[in-house]
Design a protein around this motif. Structure first.
Motif: not given
Length: 227
Positions: A32-36
């Motif tokens: 769902x993501x590549x950075x947060x």
């Protein structure tokens, strides 16, 4: 404490990283993501009054794009559930929903019955040639109540789009649905590592029930991710 929280979030988020290294035997999950970052981005939690300076509260210092943030003391991105005011946003949303519902009902009662847009689309799809798309749109927009509503921008802002479809039925159910939506975000990552997309009344209700069932010392954090 913040370092521990960041480490825990990182471990919980890791299985859903686009760029993760997949080892043999790892469970298959949807990435769902590549950075947060820790960032409520408009969905910050209100802090229980009197606890604004509690050191256990979590406030992200920068946005996902790296811009500095400066949250007021009354808001935070997370902390122990016991310090987060989960009920005020729900109560405010329910009150606003009630006001919109009752205001629309009172306003619409002064005009001939108004049909929701779905009424006209059903006619169009049943007979596309005999009742074309433009006619359906025109018939919906020219209903007397909606014509009058268009001249009242403040009322239109309150009742929103297609009030004849949304602001009908059981007032209590309408208020509960609004309350359930007040805290929800697009996804919930549970303590057990389950990523649950949040959409629709049932998932929104589960989101609230899940938060409410957490122990008072459980750390709840808003995370903004790029995906």
């Amino acid at each position: 404490m913040l370092d521990d929280v960041l480490e825990a979030i990182g471990a919980a988020m890791a299985p859903y990283d686009y760029n993760r290294d997949i080892a043999a035997g790892d469970p298959e999950v949807e990435p769902w993501w590549d950075y947060w970052r820790i960032d409520g981005r408009g969905c910050e939690f209100p802090v229980i009054a009197g606890h604004e300076d509690d050191p256990r509260l979590i406030r992200g210092t920068h946005t996902l794009s790296g811009k500095a943030r400066d949250l007021p003391p009354a808001l935070c991105d997370g902390g122990p559930r016991s310090l987060l005011d989960l009920e005020t946003p729900r109560a405010q949303a329910a009150a606003e929903a009630r006001r919109a519902f009752e205001t629309w009902q009172a306003f619409a009662s002064g005009y001939p019955p108004v049909h929701p847009s779905s009424h006209f689309w059903a006619r169009h799809f049943a007979d596309p040639e005999g009742y074309p798309r433009m006619q359906a749109v025109e018939d919906y927009r020219t209903q007397p109540a909606l014509v009058a509503l268009a001249d009242l921008p403040e009322l239109e802002d309150l009742v929103g789009g297609d009030p004849a479809a949304r602001l009908v039925g059981n007032l209590g159910a309408h208020m509960r649905e609004a309350a359930d939506q007040a805290l929800t975000t697009p996804a919930l990552l549970t303590l057990y590592g389950h990523w649950l997309p949040i959409a629709g009344p049932e998932r929104c209700r589960y989101f609230n029930e899940y938060l409410g069932a957490l122990t008072p010392d459980t750390i709840v954090v808003r995370v903004l991710y790029h995906g």
